[in-house]
Design a protein around this motif. Sequence first.
Motif, short mmCIF file in Angstrom:
data_model
loop_
_atom_site.label_atom_id
_atom_site.label_comp_id
_atom_site.label_asym_id
_atom_site.label_seq_id
_atom_site.Cartn_x
_atom_site.Cartn_y
_atom_site.Cartn_z
N ILE A 97 0.84 -1.20 0.00
CA ILE A 97 0.00 0.00 0.00
C ILE A 97 0.88 1.25 0.00
CG2 ILE A 97 -1.63 1.35 1.38
CD1 ILE A 97 -2.85 -1.30 2.32
N HIS A 98 1.93 1.23 0.82
CA HIS A 98 2.84 2.38 0.90
C HIS A 98 3.52 2.62 -0.45
CE1 HIS A 98 5.62 5.26 2.62
NE2 HIS A 98 6.66 4.55 2.17
N GLU A 99 3.94 1.54 -1.09
CA GLU A 99 4.60 1.66 -2.39
C GLU A 99 3.64 2.24 -3.44
OE1 GLU A 99 6.55 -1.25 -5.82
OE2 GLU A 99 6.31 -1.98 -3.76
N LYS A 100 2.40 1.79 -3.42
CA LYS A 100 1.41 2.29 -4.38
C LYS A 100 1.15 3.78 -4.15
CE LYS A 100 -0.80 0.15 -6.94
NZ LYS A 100 -0.61 -0.13 -8.38
N GLN A 101 1.11 4.18 -2.88
CA GLN A 101 0.88 5.59 -2.57
C GLN A 101 2.05 6.45 -3.05
OE1 GLN A 101 0.22 5.30 1.66
NE2 GLN A 101 -2.02 5.25 1.43
N GLN A 102 3.26 5.93 -2.90
CA GLN A 102 4.44 6.67 -3.37
C GLN A 102 4.42 6.81 -4.89
OE1 GLN A 102 7.80 4.50 -1.62
NE2 GLN A 102 8.14 6.21 -0.22
N GLN A 103 4.05 5.74 -5.58
CA GLN A 103 3.95 5.79 -7.04
C GLN A 103 2.92 6.83 -7.47
OE1 GLN A 103 3.06 1.79 -8.25
NE2 GLN A 103 5.14 1.04 -7.92
N LYS A 104 1.81 6.86 -6.76
CA LYS A 104 0.75 7.81 -7.08
C LYS A 104 1.23 9.24 -6.84
CE LYS A 104 -4.16 8.63 -6.18
NZ LYS A 104 -5.35 8.19 -5.40
N THR A 105 1.97 9.44 -5.74
CA THR A 105 2.49 10.77 -5.43
C THR A 105 3.50 11.23 -6.49
OG1 THR A 105 2.20 10.39 -3.06
CG2 THR A 105 3.71 12.15 -3.71
N ARG A 106 4.41 10.31 -6.89
CA ARG A 106 5.40 10.66 -7.91
C ARG A 106 4.72 11.00 -9.24
NH1 ARG A 106 8.51 6.42 -5.49
NH2 ARG A 106 7.72 4.92 -7.03
N ALA A 107 3.70 10.22 -9.59
CA ALA A 107 2.99 10.48 -10.84
C ALA A 107 2.30 11.83 -10.80
CB ALA A 107 1.97 9.36 -11.09
N SER A 108 1.74 12.17 -9.63
CA SER A 108 1.06 13.45 -9.48
C SER A 108 2.06 14.60 -9.58
CB SER A 108 0.33 13.49 -8.14
OG SER A 108 -0.27 14.75 -7.93
N THR A 109 3.23 14.42 -8.95
CA THR A 109 4.27 15.46 -8.97
C THR A 109 4.79 15.69 -10.39
OG1 THR A 109 4.94 14.86 -6.73
CG2 THR A 109 6.50 16.15 -8.04
N MET A 110 5.00 14.61 -11.12
CA MET A 110 5.47 14.72 -12.50
C MET A 110 4.43 15.41 -13.37
SD MET A 110 7.28 11.00 -13.03
CE MET A 110 7.59 11.33 -14.77
N GLY A 111 3.16 15.12 -13.09
CA GLY A 111 2.09 15.75 -13.86
C GLY A 111 2.04 17.24 -13.63
N GLU A 112 2.24 17.66 -12.38
CA GLU A 112 2.24 19.08 -12.07
C GLU A 112 3.44 19.77 -12.69
OE1 GLU A 112 2.13 19.28 -7.86
OE2 GLU A 112 0.06 18.56 -7.69
N GLY A 113 4.59 19.05 -12.70
CA GLY A 113 5.81 19.64 -13.25
C GLY A 113 5.71 19.89 -14.74
N SER A 114 4.95 19.08 -15.44
CA SER A 114 4.85 19.23 -16.89
C SER A 114 4.09 20.48 -17.28
CB SER A 114 4.16 18.00 -17.49
OG SER A 114 2.84 17.90 -17.02
N PHE A 115 3.34 21.06 -16.31
CA PHE A 115 2.56 22.27 -16.62
C PHE A 115 3.23 23.53 -16.08
CE2 PHE A 115 -0.65 18.94 -16.79
CZ PHE A 115 -1.25 19.24 -18.00
N SER A 116 4.38 23.36 -15.41
CA SER A 116 5.04 24.53 -14.81
C SER A 116 5.90 25.26 -15.84
CB SER A 116 5.90 24.08 -13.63
OG SER A 116 6.88 23.15 -14.05
#
Length: 295
Positions: A276-295
């Motif tokens: 569960i922790h690993e999945k949450q980290q993957q989700k967080t990284r994906a969200s961060t990368m998504g935000e970075g692509s719009f900066s």
Amino acid sequence: MEIAIRKATRLEYRPPKQKHLQTLINLTYHKPALIDEILVALGRRGRENSWIIIYKVLIIVHTLIRQGNGDQTLSRLQKHADILSIHRLKEKASAYASIRNLHAYHDYLVDRLAAFGECDMDYIKTSSKEHTGRLRQLAVAQGLLRETTIVQRQIGFCLSCKFQMDIGDNAINFNAQRLVVEDLLALFQVVNEAVVNILEHYFTMSQMDAKLALEIYKRFAQQTQETMEYLDNARKIQHELGISIPTVNHAPLSLASALEEYLNDDGYEDRRQSYIHEKQQQKTRASTMGEGSFS
């Protein structure tokens, strides 16, 4: 309405004519208030001491559920469940196979009505309307395992309808078998999507839920084999059934040992929390990368 019902349930070795069925189907859509009257009238015909008429009543009810205003028909049928009763049915040596078919067919329809009451929806109708079904997306906490078990129970009743043919005209048997095969195809699509969803969330489930999920998976593997065999046999009489039976795809069937080994691991809860922790980290990284692509 009365004329259509009387003509559709004539005492003859032929299934109900489509024009009479269509009259009743149309009424369920255009005058849904008449559904109760239709069911009551069918119930009166079903009290006749004739396996042919009783069989036709069940076929008509099934057709109205499949092709008519299904949810309304099932909802009203819950108030008139005695319409499906076959306790007046008497054995007849000359129609032994047909009467055995009728008993299994009756049991399936009774369970389909029960499943509608338990899930408050008809999975067979929704599977043909939605590209992605409800059980493909339903969360475990919202009833995924419970509802999948109910669908599997319906499949079991479908598979119990092992239609045998009498000597002579079997058009009524073929009519009922076609309806069951069509339902089975829809139910199998539903349960296949449910199992894919279950497998995706298996490693985050509580151990109690995972145990039930494993039972569902094992039952799925067994029912898949039985369904393939059932459909293979039905393909041999496609012409008589009047349908083309497709080849169905299914989720992998060889994962039971791996799933069971994971379930019985002494460190189950630790592994679950780590996953569960690993999945949450993957989700967080994906969200961060998504935000970075719009900066």
